[in-house]
Design an enzyme around this catalytic site. Structure first.
Site, PDB file in Angstrom:
ATOM      1  N   CYS A  48      -9.509   9.252  -8.466  1.00 33.45           N
ATOM      2  CA  CYS A  48     -10.668  10.036  -8.038  1.00 33.45           C
ATOM      3  C   CYS A  48     -10.476  11.476  -8.506  1.00 33.45           C
ATOM      4  CB  CYS A  48     -10.832   9.981  -6.517  1.00 33.45           C
ATOM      5  SG  CYS A  48     -12.272  10.899  -5.926  1.00 33.45           S
ATOM      6  N   ASP A  58       0.828  -1.204   0.000  1.00 33.49           N
ATOM      7  CA  ASP A  58       0.000   0.000   0.000  1.00 33.49           C
ATOM      8  C   ASP A  58       0.864   1.256   0.000  1.00 33.49           C
ATOM      9  OD1 ASP A  58      -2.040   1.821   0.214  1.00 33.49           O
ATOM     10  OD2 ASP A  58      -2.452   1.410   2.333  1.00 33.49           O
ATOM     11  N   HIS A  90     -38.123  -9.478  12.526  1.00 33.91           N
ATOM     12  CA  HIS A  90     -39.403  -9.767  11.879  1.00 33.91           C
ATOM     13  C   HIS A  90     -40.534  -9.396  12.825  1.00 33.91           C
ATOM     14  CE1 HIS A  90     -39.859 -13.290  14.486  1.00 33.91           C
ATOM     15  NE2 HIS A  90     -38.600 -13.563  14.219  1.00 33.91           N
ATOM     16  N   GLU A 130     -32.065 -17.822  10.939  1.00 33.64           N
ATOM     17  CA  GLU A 130     -31.793 -18.059  12.358  1.00 33.64           C
ATOM     18  C   GLU A 130     -31.056 -19.391  12.528  1.00 33.64           C
ATOM     19  OE1 GLU A 130     -34.691 -17.298  15.931  1.00 33.64           O
ATOM     20  OE2 GLU A 130     -35.129 -19.262  15.082  1.00 33.64           O
TER      21      GLU A 130
END
Length: 404
Positions: free
Chosen positions: A177, A144, A273, A373
């Site tokens: 950008c 990086d 829900h 679930e």
């Protein structure tokens, strides 16, 4: 994620009042062919060979989202694919070797002394990258830095080749950008708060960073036709992509992830829900539909979604406030109760005149198996009172620490 399941019950006296009735309300769970505790294939997706190694070399001017993209890639492959992934951020090496507080003149490419120090930091990060990639097994390294000139990028590729990491294991990832609003937001929210500007007035930090960025702009060389022999991805304003000469399962996984990555914040709205038939009876698990109260909640949720999530107010060219559709997605589990909770949310299509989202169907429903679930095992369809009677030890442990 491992589903919790109660163990077989202890022997019970004859005539026990509790009996288990399986019905459409508590079906058996889906069977995943990868193993009883495996994640769905759309999340994990495949296996890896020992030789699957990849070095991503970031390219781009400061404040174009390179480090954010690198961190998201690292998190995704480490967590979902269990692939060792590490970022080698040259800025961190530079702070350790040269100190954090450096003025914009430090990044002037005509400043020979500063350039030598920055090159030293770059080479230190590169050496650690090579050592990391020499380890056995599949892994990803992310180098990086701005890597703003061709000469520097060629040096990195040559150093990796000398270490036995050929061009088929290297991808250059350039972030571009030119949207001034996005740049200013990035500089103010991210760059001005880095260790380089700790304790510095915000406006002073922003002004200095613009000067620093200008030093890189003066010498910056983008990836172009002369780099056609390299594998690279160009990300332009987070919504346009150029992909060149990329092959291989792992490399294409990276491409797919990047092309679906948002670098600006998004809001997530989470809801349970509505009340189900099992909730009304105090039972756990199952696949019951909604009760009358649950249906009323679903109707109110639809109104809230339309008024607060799927639309927003903007000021038009004449200065008037107008309501516009805000693009939104709708995800549910595959369970009946969640689909019924979402049933009243309208799925309107954004008109073709919208430059960015023309044809988008708002709140298009997507049911995802990995949102289901966790299956309750032997306790599925039982009330908590029944679980306490049949499995008293497990009940106490769950009351003490529900997550464990």
């Amino acid at each position: 994620m491992q589903a919790y399941a109660c163990p077989p019950p202890s022997p019970r006296p004859p005539g026990s009042p509790i009996s288990r009735r399986h019905s459409s309300d508590n079906p058996t769970p889906h069977v995943l062919i990868e193993g009883e505790n495996a994640a769905p294939l759309e999340v994990v997706g495949g296996t890896w060979r020992e030789s699957d190694k990849l070095v991503l070399i970031m390219v781009g001017l400061p404040a174009t989202g390179k480090t954010h993209i690198a961190k998201r890639i690292c998190r995704f492959f480490s967590f979902f694919h269990d692939i060792p992934t590490q970022i080698f951020n040259v800025g961190d090496y530079r702070r350790q070797l040269c100190g954090a507080k450096q003025s914009a003149s430090f990044y002037d490419h005509s400043n020979a002394e500063a350039l030598a120090q920055r090159t030293m930091a770059c080479n230190a990060a590169l050496n650690d990258t090579i050592e990391y990639m020499r380890q056995d097994g599949v892994r990803i390294a992310i180098f990086d830095a701005t890597n703003s000139i061709k000469e520097r990028r060629d040096h990195i590729a040559a150093s990796l080749a000398e270490a036995g990491i050929g061009p088929n294991k290297i991808i250059f990832l350039e972030s571009i950008c030119d949207d001034e609003a996005l740049l200013e937001e990035s500089i103010r929210t991210v760059k001005a708060s880095t260790p380089d500007y700790r304790g510095v007035d915000e406006e002073e930090a922003v002004a200095d960073f613009h000067k620093r960025r200008k030093q890189y702009m003066d010498v910056y060389e983008t990836l172009d036709e002369s780099d056609s022999n390299k594998a690279y991805i160009k990300v332009i304003n987070c919504k346009q992509f150029v992909v060149n000469s990329i092959r291989g399962h792992l490399a294409l996984k990276v491409v797919h992830f990047i092309m679906n990555l948002h670098t600006s914040p998004r809001t997530f709205y989470l809801t349970r829900h509505g009340q189900s038939g099992y909730n009304l009876l105090g039972k756990i698990g199952g696949d019951a539909g909604l009760s009358d109260s649950g249906l009323e909640y679903a109707r109110r949720l639809a109104r809230y979604a339309e008024e607060h999530i799927g639309s927003h107010t903007v000021v038009d060219a004449e200065g008037s406030e107008v309501k516009k559709t805000r693009p939104a997605r709708l995800w549910t589990s595959t369970m009946r109760r969640t689909n019924e909770t979402a049933q009243f949310i309208e799925h309107t299509e954004i008109g073709p005149d919208d430059e960015d989202y023309g044809g988008w169907v708002n709140f298009r429903p997507t049911a995802r198996r990995n949102l289901d679930e966790l299956y309750a095992g032997s306790c599925d369809g039982m009330t908590y009172a029944e679980i306490e009677e049949v499995y008293p030890d497990e009940f106490k442990r769950r009351q003490k620490d529900k997550l464990a």
